[in-house]
Motif scaffolding. Structure first.
Motif, mmCIF file in Angstrom:
data_model
loop_
_atom_site.group_PDB
_atom_site.id
_atom_site.type_symbol
_atom_site.label_atom_id
_atom_site.label_comp_id
_atom_site.label_asym_id
_atom_site.label_seq_id
_atom_site.Cartn_x
_atom_site.Cartn_y
_atom_site.Cartn_z
ATOM 1 N N PHE A 6 -14.747 -2.710 -3.527
ATOM 2 C CA PHE A 6 -13.363 -2.152 -3.250
ATOM 3 C C PHE A 6 -13.362 -0.927 -3.623
ATOM 4 N N SER A 7 -11.958 -0.157 -2.842
ATOM 5 C CA SER A 7 -11.835 1.366 -2.167
ATOM 6 C C SER A 7 -12.020 2.571 -3.614
ATOM 7 N N TYR A 8 -11.465 2.277 -4.395
ATOM 8 C CA TYR A 8 -11.152 3.150 -5.079
ATOM 9 C C TYR A 8 -9.597 4.010 -5.069
ATOM 10 N N PRO A 9 -8.790 3.674 -4.707
ATOM 11 C CA PRO A 9 -7.603 4.684 -4.520
ATOM 12 C C PRO A 9 -7.083 5.699 -5.176
ATOM 13 N N THR A 10 -6.983 7.104 -5.056
ATOM 14 C CA THR A 10 -5.868 7.727 -5.650
ATOM 15 C C THR A 10 -4.846 8.136 -4.993
ATOM 16 N N ARG A 11 -3.766 8.514 -5.202
ATOM 17 C CA ARG A 11 -2.396 8.342 -4.652
ATOM 18 C C ARG A 11 -1.910 9.253 -5.170
ATOM 19 N N TYR A 12 -1.922 10.847 -5.088
ATOM 20 C CA TYR A 12 -0.852 11.641 -5.192
ATOM 21 C C TYR A 12 0.612 12.236 -4.739
ATOM 22 N N THR A 13 1.378 11.625 -5.135
ATOM 23 C CA THR A 13 2.742 12.051 -4.751
ATOM 24 C C THR A 13 3.693 13.161 -5.361
ATOM 25 N N THR A 14 3.673 13.544 -4.105
ATOM 26 C CA THR A 14 5.203 14.466 -4.206
ATOM 27 C C THR A 14 6.632 14.088 -3.799
ATOM 28 N N ASN A 17 -0.437 11.447 -0.243
ATOM 29 C CA ASN A 17 -1.485 11.480 0.350
ATOM 30 C C ASN A 17 -2.074 10.367 -0.195
ATOM 31 N N GLU A 18 -3.111 9.911 0.147
ATOM 32 C CA GLU A 18 -3.863 8.974 -0.568
ATOM 33 C C GLU A 18 -5.495 9.132 0.150
ATOM 34 N N THR A 19 -6.509 9.296 -1.268
ATOM 35 C CA THR A 19 -8.217 9.087 -0.632
ATOM 36 C C THR A 19 -8.305 8.049 -1.824
#
Lengths: 676, 382
Positions: A378-386, A411-413
């Motif tokens: 699994f990628s373990y994504p984090t999304r930052y939305t502005t 942005n995603e990490t």
């Protein structure tokens, strides 16, 4: 003390505006009567910031109407709106999502008490999870709520549903409201709930609401098929298994007012275990999959007019959703997955009145979302939305217009594998409304909106399926409509109204699943183009017979031609997309007589196809259900009782909304409410 | 009471508008399409096509192409078996003929449907959980199944092969093989089954189990490659085994096993999604998806199984392969050497069956059910 079935708790002078803005105030008369009985009511709080006049009216249902419909969940009530299709897997615990104007469920934003319910994992909100028990209003807006003073998120969906929970309102001298409700009936349903509202001071009120839903989910379904000579080929019936649910909801809130402002804070917790009854196919009549959900959020809102011209609105939220899915079938791949979703959301909206007819606004939101799952690789994504939205509105007596532009920056990490690239999109919306004659009965309106939905975490990262190269899926909407409403003061006919909307939508870069090397491994692609032509009609009428019997009628009709124009080489090019009927409609007829109330409701969904290709094998018959309910209110020593009995799917029609997921036949429900 | 009457009228009128819309649900009739010229004396009277249908949709379906009339009959099972509840079932995975019986393995419906070859009418069903493929020897059917006992350390059930009596349809014996066993082939008294381990991503199985048909025990596991799928025997004691690869770094390949020594003797570095051997020629196609690039690679090839050499030529010679979106099955008519290739397209709409003559030129095509993939030829009655 008595609970007010809050609806038109607005002064009489405002009524015509409300009728215009509030589709459909079905039981206006009855509610008016209630309002008068209640004398002067003071609103401690209102949900939304003061509306500067909605340019495009939404569809709304208020507590009283929701109560008499007897729907169990929000999803059941939304079926009565026009232009929507509910994807319903059946039963009390079955997944229910809303598709507005055929653009797909992922384009629907759902807001609870003003703040969006997120689901970054699959982009869909299960409206079956939301009870009507403490709901004050459900509203649906095409495009967006045409109010410029709102968070940037509210500009960000192709269609939005606003769920508003009951707000405490106290008559002079009142300090406490207590309400207990018990619902029981078919499906082994046992559903007690409690609502407690307390006035803490002149400026602060608290509320607490809790509910337990327990059901076996057992119901009979049947398949009866005839051969070509119209003789019965097979006729089989069975009971739905593994559809049980055990869910607890606890909600608490504080609502406050201050000088030229208001604030609220809310805490929400939902915990459930349910069986997933699964598909019914030849030789397979049951499944053993189970799902545990734990949803928690805390949110707060603050609004204040800083000066006569300048107002601010602050919103914040933290949410944690936990899902545990187990498929213990030893004949299949045993699945035991845990998902944890975290979200933090902050928003600030500013409005400045340049003149008394011209306002501008600027909103900025930031959202952080993270998904953890114990999936392999699994990628373990984090999304930052502005999100940044700039909007402006002009309001004249007979003309109003709004324009907005939304900037979205994502942005995603990821912890491992590769992440999706940075996305930056600007999307506009324009709403206009015009009253051609001096009398306010008739209004014309139109809107244009372009918006997109981000690929969900499942679309991007689900192991073996996700595709991180996905682009956002766009929806463009054009709508023109007319509203005519009239109230009559001296006739037996008290109110009449009709609303027509014609629209054209385009969905491009649609995210669809395409097969991998075998049919058990799929992948997501931006492949798909859908063009939708539609017509929504809403009509309502209210009349009074012999000064005692109040009746109201509300009807909706929806025509949708939603065609797949992805590839001229496909067999299904130009075919109606799956599950969208060309014709659908609903009808609600309500009657009030002294302390009695009766309700008849009808839903019709026309023929449609359960696959992309409009061929005989995919054809699905229309379905239509009639529900009736009868209720009575009475009092005994300052305690008010309300009992209701309902029969749903009166004709015992067996049907499917989603292929292989049979729906319940005739079922019963009894509701007892006690107000102290 | 005038208003009350109006109200009643209104209800009645609304009822009328909506009523009468729902008709009796009826069996979906077959669609008959003439696709080519009749061949009354054809050595094979026809072919059955089993369409998988998308999982959960109950859309597995059976088609029949009649050589003697040149007519393609799409979706015949329900018409021929109207009393079978919920028709053929969910996800057809294999179809074979043994004697006068037609066997269709319906994966998600957990059964093997047994029908008359002559008219596809049901004779019975064999309940086997998560069944995948079927083959025959000495009056017995052998069915591979994903659904064995769960081995804790693996967290996925180990598979088995069931031996079934072809007259009573009873399961006689079971033998545990590898993880998620797929296709089988029988050479002499030995059964070879390819273990995929597809449920155990990324720890795929990589073996072919060798089963002694007398004792019904596993003699050996031959290490081949990850994610094995098809197994086909040639006429001189070799079996050809396909590997799907992992859709990432490890590509699909074709392996040859010598059944005398039960060892891999040769590897062909070609995409091998399905294979059919007819005479001295193996017809192979590969449709490989890569998660790394998000792209598809589709290849067609032939192998001379006598000399075990790659011919490096496409068996479709008229450019028709450009029309085929998703090849999902390849078969050769043993008598005419006509080549049949099915196209599953997007898996959720009607597929196409292409018939090519032995030189690879298209003769005809027909629309099939959803996900056509499995074909069996029916011998003409002499």
């Amino acid at each position: 003390m008595r609970f007010i079935e809050q609806s038109c708790s607005l002064t009489k002078g405002l009524l015509c505006i409300i009728v215009y803005a509030t589709w459909p105030a079905t039981n206006t008369l009855a509610q008016q009567a209630d309002t008068i009985k209640q004398k002067a009511l003071r609103e401690v709080s209102v949900t939304a910031p003061r509306a500067t006049g909605e340019v495009s009216p939404g569809q709304k249902m208020q507590a009283k109407e929701l109560g008499r419909l007897g729907s169990h969940s929000v999803a059941d009530a939304i079926r009565f709106f026009s232009g929507v299709q509910i994807k319903d897997y059946g039963g009390i615990g079955g997944l229910k999502t809303v598709d507005i104007r055929s653009m797909g469920t992922n384009h629907t934003g759902v807001f609870y008490d003003g703040i969006q319910l997120g689901n970054a994992q699959n982009g869909q909100v299960d409206l079956g999870k939301f009870s009507l028990d403490n709901m004050e209003e459900i509203a649906l807006y095409n495009g967006q709520k045409s109010n410029i003073f709102q968070p940037a998120k509210d500009f960000g969906s192709a269609g939005s549903i606003y769920l508003t929970s009951l707000k405490p309102k106290f008559a002079p001298g009142e300090k406490t409201h207590l309400r207990a409700t018990l619902k029981t009936g078919s499906f082994g349903l046992f559903n007690p709930s409690l609502l407690w509202q307390q006035k803490i001071s002149d400026k602060i009120a608290a509320s607490f609401s809790t509910e337990w839903t327990s059901a076996t989910g057992r119901y009979k379904y049947a398949y009866k098929v005839y051969d070509s000579l119209q003789k019965v080929a097979y006729d089989t019936s069975a009971y739905r298994r593994n559809g049980d649910i055990n869910a607890v909801r606890v909600e608490g809130g504080l609502n406050g007012v201050m000088n030229r402002g208001e604030w609220s804070a809310k805490i929400y917790y939902y915990n459930s275990e349910r069986g997933l009854p699964g598909f019914i196919v030849n030789n397979v009549y049951g499944h053993v999959d189970r799902l545990w959900d734990r949803d928690f959020f805390i949110q707060s809102s603050f609004r204040k007019d800083i000066t006569k011209r300048y107002s601010i609105l602050l919103n914040g939220k933290y949410a944690y959703d936990y899902t545990h899915y187990v498929a213990p079938d030893t004949a299949q791949l045993p699945v035991n997955n845990h998902y944890r979703q975290y979200e933090t959301y902050l928003s600030m909206a500013n409005q400045y009145a340049l003149t008394n007819w011209w306002t501008v606004s600027l909103s900025g939101d930031f959202q952080w979302t993270k998904l953890d799952a114990d999936l392999k690789e699994f990628s373990y994504p984090t999304r930052y939305t502005t999100l940044v939205a700039a909007a402006s509105a002009v309001n004249f007596q007979r003309f109003s217009a709004q324009a907005s532009i939304l900037g979205t920056f994502v942005n995603e990490t990821v912890k491992q594998n590769a992440g999706a690239p940075y996305q930056q999109k600007f999307t506009p919306a324009v709403f206009i409304s015009w009253q051609p004659f001096p009398a306010p009965d008739l209004r014309l309106r139109a809107f244009y909106k372009r918006i997109f939905r981000m690929p969900t975490f499942n679309d991007l990262y689900y192991t073996e399926i996700g595709n991180r190269f996905l682009q956002p899926e766009f929806a463009t909407q054009y709508d023109a409509g007319i509203t005519w409403n009239k109230t009559f003061t001296d006739k037996w006919f008290t109110i009449a109204g009709i609303e027509l909307d014609g629209y054209y939508n385009e969905v491009t870069d649609k995210i669809v699943a395409v097969p991998g090397q075998n049919q058990f491994v799929w992948s997501m692609m931006n492949l798909g183009q859908v063009k939708i032509k539609g017509l929504d009609v809403k009509a309502k009428a209210g009349w009074r017979i012999r000064q005692r019997l109040d009746m109201s009628l509300k009807a909706t009709y929806t025509f949708q031609r939603a065609q797949d124009f992805t590839n001229p080489g496909d067999l299904f090019y130009g075919d109606q997309i799956a599950y969208i009927p060309r014709n659908s409609g609903s009808l609600i007829l309500a009657a009030d007589f002294n302390n009695w109330e009766a309700n008849y409701s009808f839903i019709y969904t026309g023929e449609r196809y359960n696959g992309k290709e409009n061929k005989r094998e995919n054809y699905v018959q229309p379905w239509y259900t009639s529900d009736i309910s009868l209720g009575k209110q009475f009092s005994y020593k300052h305690t008010h009782f309300h009992i209701t009995a309902q029969v749903n799917n009166l004709a015992n029609q067996f049907y499917e909304v989603v292929i292989s997921y049979p729906m319940p036949g005739r079922n019963y429900r009894f509701i007892l409410t006690v107000n102290i | 009471m005038k208003h009350f009457k109006h109200t009643c009228l209104l209800i009645a009128a609304t009822g009328l508008i909506f009523s009468g819309c729902r008709k009796n649900e009826t069996i979906v009739p077959p669609v008959l399409t003439p696709v080519t010229n009749p061949e009354p004396g054809a050595p094979y009277a026809g072919l059955y096509m089993l369409n998988e249908g998308n999982m959960g949709s109950n859309k597995a379906s059976l088609d029949y192409f009649d050589y003697t009339t040149g007519i393609y009959h799409k979706n015949i099972y329900a018409q021929n078996n109207p009393s079978v509840v919920k028709e053929l079932g969910d996800v057809g995975n294999d179809i074979q003929i043994y004697g006068n019986k037609l066997y269709a393995v319906i994966n998600v419906s957990n059964k093997v449907e047994v029908m008359n070859v002559a008219d596809a009418k049901r004779l019975g069903k064999i309940d086997i959980l998560n069944c995948r493929y079927i083959t025959f020897a000495n009056g017995k059917a052998y069915v591979s199944s994903y659904a064995g006992p769960v081995k804790i350390e693996a967290n996925a059930p180990i598979g088995f092969v069931a031996e079934v009596d072809t007259t009573t349809f009873q399961v006689l014996r079971k033998v545990i093989v590898g993880y998620q066993p797929e296709e089988m082939a029988i050479v002499g008294n030995k059964l070879y089954v390819a273990n995929s381990g597809g449920y155990r991503v990324p720890n795929y199985d990589r073996t072919v189990s060798v089963i002694d048909l007398t004792t019904f025990t596993e003699l050996k596991k031959i290490d081949v490659a990850i994610n094995l799928h098809h197994v086909k025997a040639d006429s001189d004691g070799d079996i050809y085994v396909t590997s799907r690869g992992n859709y990432r770094g490890i590509p699909s390949k074709l392996f040859v096993i010598d059944t005398k020594r039960d060892e891999v003797k040769k590897t062909f570095d070609i995409g091998a999604s399905d294979i059919v051997i007819s005479g001295d020629t193996a017809y192979v196609y590969g449709s490989e998806f890569s998660y790394n690039t998000g792209k598809w690679t589709i290849t067609y090839n032939m192998v001379n199984v006598k000399t075990e050499t790659l011919l490096n030529t496409n068996f479709i010679t008229d450019g028709t392969e450009k029309l085929i979106k998703m090849p999902y099955g390849v078969t050769v008519n043993p008598a005419t050497k006509e080549i049949f290739v099915s196209d599953a397209k997007d898996y959720v709409s009607s597929g196409t069956l292409y018939c090519f003559d032995k030189t690879g030129k298209k003769k005809w095509s027909a629309f099939t059910g959803d996900i056509p993939g499995h074909i069996v030829f029916v011998k003409a009655n002499k």
